[in-house]
Design a protein around this motif. Structure first.
Motif, PDB file in Angstrom:
ATOM      1  N   VAL A  75       0.916  -1.131   0.414  1.00 49.81           N
ATOM      2  CA  VAL A  75       0.464   0.152  -0.048  1.00 49.81           C
ATOM      3  C   VAL A  75       1.606   1.119  -0.290  1.00 49.81           C
ATOM      4  N   THR A  76       0.491   2.245  -1.144  1.00 46.94           N
ATOM      5  CA  THR A  76       1.345   3.693  -0.872  1.00 46.94           C
ATOM      6  C   THR A  76       0.587   4.423   0.026  1.00 46.94           C
ATOM      7  N   GLY A  77       1.327   5.024   0.767  1.00 50.10           N
ATOM      8  CA  GLY A  77       1.171   6.068   2.064  1.00 50.10           C
ATOM      9  C   GLY A  77       1.496   7.254   1.765  1.00 50.10           C
ATOM     10  N   ASP A  78       0.837   8.413   1.908  1.00 47.70           N
ATOM     11  CA  ASP A  78       1.351   9.482   2.235  1.00 47.70           C
ATOM     12  C   ASP A  78       2.634   9.468   3.077  1.00 47.70           C
ATOM     13  N   THR A  79       4.008   9.857   2.896  1.00 43.79           N
ATOM     14  CA  THR A  79       4.752  10.443   3.869  1.00 43.79           C
ATOM     15  C   THR A  79       5.163  11.684   3.770  1.00 43.79           C
ATOM     16  N   SER A  80       4.932  12.557   3.437  1.00 41.79           N
ATOM     17  CA  SER A  80       5.187  13.414   3.268  1.00 41.79           C
ATOM     18  C   SER A  80       5.370  14.612   4.517  1.00 41.79           C
ATOM     19  N   TRP A  81       4.212  14.138   5.470  1.00 39.42           N
ATOM     20  CA  TRP A  81       4.315  14.341   7.240  1.00 39.42           C
ATOM     21  C   TRP A  81       5.611  14.583   8.086  1.00 39.42           C
ATOM     22  N   GLN A  82       6.165  13.864   7.390  1.00 42.91           N
ATOM     23  CA  GLN A  82       7.669  12.693   8.448  1.00 42.91           C
ATOM     24  C   GLN A  82       8.688  14.363   7.711  1.00 42.91           C
TER      25      GLN A  82
END
Length: 479
Positions: A75-82
């Motif tokens: 599953v491709t998630g959104d890690t931009s928050w990191q």
């Protein structure tokens, strides 16, 4: 064919054929695979184990191997928050400063180049120079020692600590030694223990990129102190302590990386005097003492051996003289700082695995140890001469300010017309890997440099071929 490559080839073939089988269907028997591919039963067993580790097959003892259930799609998630989470708290200016750790200078010497490339960028002995049989024997004997798989003392095995203390010399005792997981781990522990984040640390310029990376990862600010062919300059060191208020110097007094310089007696004494006057610690990274060349004279004692006041924190390791995988080293210190070093090491890693410590003891206590040291010493002397001679004949425009009597590399200054950034990719295209000079400087370098290792290649013939290829790379980018 080499066993490892046979296993990889067979595993690749079986993986490509898995679509022929439905989930749960049995693969051909080991005997059938041996007959079909003309490989050993061990190769078949290891190839199936590799597929099982990848989750592609399931092995059942006595029954065989079966195709496994396909893994669920990732599953491709959104890690931009990191990006925000990995930044530090706002400083006085309100700006967020990334806590990035740059390991590129270290990875240059750890990464294996493509097949067929001459490895002048390596940081370890070529397999032909490693004591592989002695290591294998030591590890086998170590595994049979009583208690070998039990929990070791957190400071390290007493016998190994005593051996390191004798090697360091002077009045250093086993009680003042901690066994570490190699020299890099010891350096990292020392940097964290000796000065708080945000403070300056004085370093040689140029110096070992792994130390610079560890210092920055600990939140320290490396401040360069220039060197010359005799090592760090005491006059500039004294000025740097005054200007910065630093309480820590990291240096390599013997066969410095990358210059190969060795501090003469008067500078050694001056470094200790200046640091003591500044109320500062000196981390002595004694990484290359066992890489002395056969034509070198008597080695000077360690800085720690001449330091009764606890100014020096000594770092050494067995890794460079044996194998990259024998990650056993030592920290030595006296006074209250030893307890802080011990506490940080315990929190970080608990202890060095006991079988590895036992194997190190078996190795250094065997008759093969001194034979190995003599063999490497002679081989490094020969290889240094071959490389220096080939460079003088084939690439005279590359300046060699210092010919070291220990260590495993030469440090070369590039002419102004030869850009370092262009040389590295050109060298790879020509089939030779070199270490760039830029990562060895904590600030702007005075000129372009490259470091050439003569320990990670097969021998004199490969050295000559590597220099020939480097000549071709220089010609490619030089008008």
């Amino acid at each position: 064919m080499h066993e490892r490559s046979s296993v990889a080839e067979l595993a690749g073939t079986l993986k490509a054929e898995l679509d022929r089988y439905s989930v749960g269907e049995k693969l051909p028997s080991s005997r059938a695979l041996v007959e079909r591919f003309h490989v050993s039963p061990v190769t078949v067993t290891r190839a199936l184990a590799q597929l099982a580790a990848e989750g592609l097959v399931v092995t059942r003892p006595g029954a065989g191997a079966y195709r496994a259930e396909p893994a669920a799609p990732a599953v491709t998630g959104d890690t931009s928050w990191q990006e925000l989470a990995l930044a530090v708290d706002p400083g006085a200016s309100g700006d967020l400063v990334p806590r990035a750790v740059d390991a590129s200078g270290v990875l240059v010497t750890l990464a294996e180049p493509p097949p067929g490339v001459v490895e002048f960028n390596g940081g370890y002995l070529h397999p032909g120079l490693q004591p592989e049989r002695a290591l294998a024997g030591a590890l086998a004997r170590a595994g049979r020692r009583p208690g070998a798989w039990g929990r070791p003392p957190t400071d390290g095995l007493p016998e190994l600590r005593a051996w390191f203390a004798r090697e360091i010399g002077g009045a250093v005792t086993a009680a003042e030694v901690l066994v570490t997981a190699g020299g890099q781990s010891a350096l990292t522990t020392a940097l964290r223990a000796l000065t708080p984040p945000g403070t300056p640390v004085l370093v040689e310029s140029p110096t070992y990129p792994g130390m610079l990376a560890a210092a920055r990862a600990a939140g320290l600010r490396p401040v360069p102190v220039p060197t010359d062919p005799e090592g760090i300059r005491p006059d500039l060191l004294e000025a740097a302590f005054r200007a910065t208020g630093a309480r820590l110097l990291v240096c390599q007094p013997l066969f410095q990386n990358p210059t190969g310089a060795a501090l003469p007696a008067e500078r050694r004494a001056a470094v200790l005097r200046i640091a003591r006057a500044a109320g500062a610690f000196v981390v002595e990274d004694d990484f290359a003492r066992r890489l002395v060349h056969a034509d070198a004279g008597p080695l000077p004692p360690t800085l720690a051996a001449d330091d009764p006041d606890g100014v020096v924190v000594h770092v050494c390791s067995l890794t460079k003289i044996t194998s990259a995988s024998l990650r056993v080293g030592a920290l030595a210190a006296r006074g209250p700082v030893l307890e802080r070093l011990r506490a940080i090491q315990v929190v970080d890693s608990f202890f060095v695995p006991r079988p590895l410590q036992e194997a190190a003891l078996e190795l250094v206590g065997s008759p093969a140890w001194n034979r190995h040291l003599r063999t490497v010493s002679e081989a490094l002397r020969e290889r240094r001469g071959v490389l220096a001679g080939a460079l003088a004949r084939t690439l005279p425009e590359l300046a060699l300010p210092h010919l070291p009597s220990g260590g495993y590399h030469l440090w070369l200054r590039l002419p102004d017309a030869l850009p370092e950034a262009a040389l590295l990719p050109a060298a790879l295209r020509a089939g030779v890997a070199v270490a760039p000079g830029r990562p060895y400087f904590s600030a702007e370098p005075p000129a372009g440099h490259i470091r050439l290792s003569f320990a990670g290649v097969a021998g004199p013939a490969e050295i000559a071929e590597g220099v020939r290829r480097l000549r071709a790379a220089v010609d490619e980018i030089t008008p």
